[in-house]
Design a protein around this motif. Sequence first.
Motif, PDB file in Angstrom:
ATOM      1  N   ASP A   1     -59.956 -23.202  54.004  1.00 21.62           N
ATOM      2  CA  ASP A   1     -59.614 -23.213  55.422  1.00 21.62           C
ATOM      3  C   ASP A   1     -60.645 -23.942  56.271  1.00 21.62           C
ATOM      4  O   ASP A   1     -60.445 -24.118  57.469  1.00 21.62           O
ATOM      5  N   LYS A   2     -61.761 -24.330  55.663  1.00 18.23           N
ATOM      6  CA  LYS A   2     -62.886 -24.836  56.448  1.00 18.23           C
ATOM      7  C   LYS A   2     -62.766 -26.317  56.787  1.00 18.23           C
ATOM      8  O   LYS A   2     -63.529 -26.839  57.597  1.00 18.23           O
ATOM      9  N   GLY A   3     -61.826 -27.030  56.154  1.00 22.45           N
ATOM     10  CA  GLY A   3     -61.567 -28.405  56.524  1.00 22.45           C
ATOM     11  C   GLY A   3     -62.557 -29.415  55.987  1.00 22.45           C
ATOM     12  O   GLY A   3     -62.663 -30.525  56.530  1.00 22.45           O
ATOM     13  N   LEU A   4     -63.258 -29.083  54.902  1.00 24.67           N
ATOM     14  CA  LEU A   4     -64.206 -30.041  54.336  1.00 24.67           C
ATOM     15  C   LEU A   4     -63.492 -31.297  53.841  1.00 24.67           C
ATOM     16  O   LEU A   4     -64.014 -32.418  53.963  1.00 24.67           O
ATOM     17  N   ASP A   5     -62.295 -31.120  53.295  1.00 21.48           N
ATOM     18  CA  ASP A   5     -61.520 -32.289  52.860  1.00 21.48           C
ATOM     19  C   ASP A   5     -61.134 -33.157  54.048  1.00 21.48           C
ATOM     20  O   ASP A   5     -61.163 -34.394  53.967  1.00 21.48           O
ATOM     21  N   ASP A   6     -60.792 -32.531  55.182  1.00 25.48           N
ATOM     22  CA  ASP A   6     -60.486 -33.301  56.394  1.00 25.48           C
ATOM     23  C   ASP A   6     -61.717 -34.068  56.871  1.00 25.48           C
ATOM     24  O   ASP A   6     -61.614 -35.214  57.319  1.00 25.48           O
ATOM     25  N   LEU A   7     -62.876 -33.444  56.783  1.00 21.23           N
ATOM     26  CA  LEU A   7     -64.106 -34.082  57.230  1.00 21.23           C
ATOM     27  C   LEU A   7     -64.435 -35.310  56.390  1.00 21.23           C
ATOM     28  O   LEU A   7     -64.777 -36.378  56.920  1.00 21.23           O
ATOM     29  N   VAL A   8     -64.313 -35.182  55.070  1.00 17.32           N
ATOM     30  CA  VAL A   8     -64.587 -36.319  54.189  1.00 17.32           C
ATOM     31  C   VAL A   8     -63.595 -37.446  54.453  1.00 17.32           C
ATOM     32  O   VAL A   8     -63.974 -38.629  54.537  1.00 17.32           O
ATOM     33  N   ALA A   9     -62.330 -37.099  54.603  1.00 12.57           N
ATOM     34  CA  ALA A   9     -61.317 -38.122  54.880  1.00 12.57           C
ATOM     35  C   ALA A   9     -61.569 -38.788  56.227  1.00 12.57           C
ATOM     36  O   ALA A   9     -61.375 -40.008  56.377  1.00 12.57           O
ATOM     37  N   ALA A  10     -62.002 -38.006  57.222  1.00 17.41           N
ATOM     38  CA  ALA A  10     -62.281 -38.568  58.543  1.00 17.41           C
ATOM     39  C   ALA A  10     -63.449 -39.550  58.484  1.00 17.41           C
ATOM     40  O   ALA A  10     -63.410 -40.615  59.108  1.00 17.41           O
ATOM     41  N   LEU A  11     -64.487 -39.194  57.747  1.00 19.28           N
ATOM     42  CA  LEU A  11     -65.632 -40.092  57.621  1.00 19.28           C
ATOM     43  C   LEU A  11     -65.237 -41.373  56.893  1.00 19.28           C
ATOM     44  O   LEU A  11     -65.680 -42.478  57.255  1.00 19.28           O
TER      45      LEU A  11
END
Length: 393
Positions: free
Chosen positions: A201-211
């Motif tokens: 739920d923490k969105g680490l995958d979203d963060l990596v994709a955003a970077l």
Amino acid sequence: MRILTVAPYPPSRDGIGDYAAALTGAMSAAGHEVRVVTPRFATAAPAEVIGALAGPREGGDVALRRVAAFAPDVVHVQFAVAAFGTGVPALLRFIAEVRAATGAPVVVTAHEVTRDTAMLRLPGRLLYRRLCAGAARVLVHTGAAARALVDEVGVDAARVAVVPHHRRPPPEPAVAPGELRARHGLGDARVLLAFGFVHVDKGLDDLVAALAALRARRPDALTGVRLVVAGTVRPRSGAFRAFEARDRLHLARVRRAIAREGMGELVRFTGYVPEGEVAPWFGLAEALVLPYRRIEQSGVGSLAAALGVPVVASRAGGLAEDFGDPRWTHEPGDREGLAAAIERLLARSPAEAAGRPPRRAAGAGLDEVARSILASYHAVTSAPTREPHAQPA
């Protein structure tokens, strides 16, 4: 007042345990007696810990005898599903036994109502209904959690109260920020910090994709920037190891995405962060990043606010309102929005960064929170329906 707390507790590595310990300190300083029962037995536990629900040398029966001898005026359960895991049935039995043995009313602080009920669905709602059925008062940290208890779980609104998560300073630093920079090969890089237990739920995958998207759009945007993932997967026990396995699979997918995007030099993983390294990590961070998909409250966000660290946050669970600057917020799961927020933060001039300090977090000081909780204790202990103490056998 004699207060029995049932919660994870140091030396256990648990945010709710840290919360319970801080509250115990505040109550003790105010002249109240506090004793603690933990989910599992631990060696080297503090003196206020008088028992555990399970363990190699102790169990609920031993803890119950000690609790009966202590004769608490109130029982306070600090609850989340992850905090008790497979010990939830033992907790429910123990609460009923303590009420029968002592007549003490029960107060429950429900730390993760919305996340637990969303993750476990109907079984989660039924669990909370049973837990709250025996509670004279249920405390939550947010209005959203209160609404979930009333509308989805069916708890009487008159028994629910909102007590904000307390702000508190971090543990004393044991190392200098420069030592952490050297240990993890950060040099003089600008650090984006993702802190705490890693979960889906923490969105680490979203963060990596955003970077990755930001770097593809503007190759120079992340020059001299590093993402530090300071934390690891929360260990679980029994049937709840399935959730640990899910989180480990999530972390493995994130690592594969980092490798696939050629971002190995951009990201550093630290593993579990000892208490003495918490403040130094925040001290060297350009910003804390909280791209949650789902959350109720954030002790990590409170730490950032206490230490004056800017927060890039999603709008999940009120994070943006509590900790975020409107310039650096985004919708949960919106990777392009997250990339744009990070780009805006990194594009600040030094003068802009110095001239506009981060927002003060929502919430309250520890003493204020303790006073609110004490008011709940007094309300339930003075209720005419309270049963007298039973005599220990």
